[in-house]
Design a protein around this motif. Sequence first.
Motif, PDB file in Angstrom:
ATOM      1  N   TYR A   1      12.718  -0.858  57.305  1.00  0.00           N
ATOM      2  CA  TYR A   1      12.263  -2.241  57.437  1.00  0.00           C
ATOM      3  C   TYR A   1      12.014  -2.579  58.895  1.00  0.00           C
ATOM      4  O   TYR A   1      12.802  -2.193  59.776  1.00  0.00           O
ATOM      5  N   ASP A   2      10.939  -3.316  59.159  1.00  0.00           N
ATOM      6  CA  ASP A   2      10.718  -3.934  60.456  1.00  0.00           C
ATOM      7  C   ASP A   2      11.007  -5.428  60.313  1.00  0.00           C
ATOM      8  O   ASP A   2      10.637  -6.050  59.318  1.00  0.00           O
TER       9      ASP A   2
ATOM     10  N   TYR B   1       2.619 -12.540  64.617  1.00  0.00           N
ATOM     11  CA  TYR B   1       2.377 -11.170  64.173  1.00  0.00           C
ATOM     12  C   TYR B   1       3.513 -10.295  64.691  1.00  0.00           C
ATOM     13  O   TYR B   1       3.819 -10.295  65.879  1.00  0.00           O
ATOM     14  N   TYR B   2       4.145  -9.547  63.787  1.00  0.00           N
ATOM     15  CA  TYR B   2       5.226  -8.635  64.158  1.00  0.00           C
ATOM     16  C   TYR B   2       4.742  -7.209  63.922  1.00  0.00           C
ATOM     17  O   TYR B   2       4.527  -6.792  62.779  1.00  0.00           O
TER      18      TYR B   2
ATOM     19  N   LYS C   1       3.824  -1.082  70.306  1.00  0.00           N
ATOM     20  CA  LYS C   1       4.790  -0.687  69.283  1.00  0.00           C
ATOM     21  C   LYS C   1       6.000  -1.621  69.316  1.00  0.00           C
ATOM     22  O   LYS C   1       6.574  -1.866  70.357  1.00  0.00           O
ATOM     23  N   ARG C   2       6.340  -2.184  68.146  1.00  0.00           N
ATOM     24  CA  ARG C   2       7.451  -3.108  67.967  1.00  0.00           C
ATOM     25  C   ARG C   2       7.249  -4.429  68.704  1.00  0.00           C
ATOM     26  O   ARG C   2       8.179  -5.231  68.833  1.00  0.00           O
ATOM     27  N   GLY C   3       6.047  -4.696  69.174  1.00  0.00           N
ATOM     28  CA  GLY C   3       5.782  -5.929  69.896  1.00  0.00           C
ATOM     29  C   GLY C   3       5.419  -7.074  68.968  1.00  0.00           C
ATOM     30  O   GLY C   3       5.264  -6.915  67.755  1.00  0.00           O
ATOM     31  N   GLY C   4       5.269  -8.274  69.533  1.00  0.00           N
ATOM     32  CA  GLY C   4       4.905  -9.450  68.772  1.00  0.00           C
ATOM     33  C   GLY C   4       3.808 -10.228  69.468  1.00  0.00           C
ATOM     34  O   GLY C   4       3.526 -10.035  70.652  1.00  0.00           O
TER      35      GLY C   4
ATOM     36  N   VAL D   1       0.901  -4.872  59.599  1.00  0.00           N
ATOM     37  CA  VAL D   1       1.582  -5.812  60.475  1.00  0.00           C
ATOM     38  C   VAL D   1       2.184  -6.925  59.614  1.00  0.00           C
ATOM     39  O   VAL D   1       1.645  -7.258  58.551  1.00  0.00           O
ATOM     40  N   ILE D   2       3.312  -7.466  60.025  1.00  0.00           N
ATOM     41  CA  ILE D   2       3.909  -8.609  59.336  1.00  0.00           C
ATOM     42  C   ILE D   2       3.356  -9.887  59.961  1.00  0.00           C
ATOM     43  O   ILE D   2       3.334 -10.033  61.185  1.00  0.00           O
TER      44      ILE D   2
END
Length: 406
Positions: free
Chosen positions: A110-111, A231-232, A255-258, A277-278
Amino acid sequence: GHGGKRHVVMFPAGLKPVTRAEILISSLQDTTVRMKSKFPGVDSVLQVQSDVGAVVSLSSEIVLDGNKREDKGIFIESDHPISVYGHSGDECCEGEGFLAIPVDFWGTEYDIATHINSTVAVVAVEDNTEVIAKGFWAGVLFESNYYANGDNITFILSAGQTAQLQTPLGYLLGTRLHSNKPIGVISGQYYASPSRSKYNQMIEFIPPASSIGKNFIVPPFFNTTYLTLHYYNMGEDNLVTTRGKNVNRSSKLQKRGGYMISAGASNPYYGFAEKPVILTATPYTISPFLLFVPSLDQYSNNYKFHTPTKQNLTHYIVLLVKSKDESGITIDGQKIYSKVESLDALLINDAIYLVISAEVSTGQHYVTHPDPNVTFGLILYGFDDTQSYAYPVGLRLPPFSVPVAA
């Protein structure tokens, strides 16, 4: 479909003590539902009628308490597929709801969708479930141990056991959860306020990383003037774009940024990315809420749902559908146009999508299309003078499959 016969529900803590918690259940056919928990006072057997659904009120003690493990997961099993929702809050200033994702659609990676005032809650469905949280930006205190940026937090959960991580000032943005068995995950903010006098919890059940999409419609919302879109990003560099009235923005995400943008809340938007992307939306009503925005490939064909029951809440649905498919959709047996309060349109890849908003009463409702090949999105949100809530009514997700070793 998006229903299931097995759910496990939990209620993360907000900033203020919760005075009510409820589980909302809907089914396409009459069914027996069994609720079980290691926490006392939860076990029960319900006969859920398809025409009215069921509302289960719980003690506020079921809410998670602190950064630790607890036996507060609630198993919900049924003879036929059901939809399950949670709603909690106080009588004044704080409340939030969520769609409970069935166990069959859980995963092991999970992210996390969160930023300041972060909250992450995890629940296991099997004994000896090992969970590893890694990649968070800020320090976290968990069960009296302090974990700094770059550390991994590892813990073992038994079936029905929960774990909660909250950071009052730092960020859990960029955190990834790994587990050796499927887990359910809720993330968001345990406290978000547009002013010092109003509070609201902002949380959502989130799908596993393997089920995240790339194309989204963000609807307009009543009773607010602007919203923020977050955006995650996940495990790879990405490019995200948001388009709508007076908005056409793109951003590269590490990577892993928002990435966050603010926009008017009276217009729909199309968000898309090169890679999964979430996307979450937060309209700033009297108290803001968090919406996990479903991707187009997560749309389903029919939705039966029950609204939260707190007095004085006004409830709205938002229907997201291709214009050529709109005419067949009904709500509670009536054509959707009989209920419309606002109508917008978006052009997406040569297809026109309609964004239809309508007020619904407190209770159970059924929205469907007679053609099983037609899918559409459905979002439920609501508010009163002091608090609000929102969640997707259903998410069509692929069932969990054990990852194949390289």
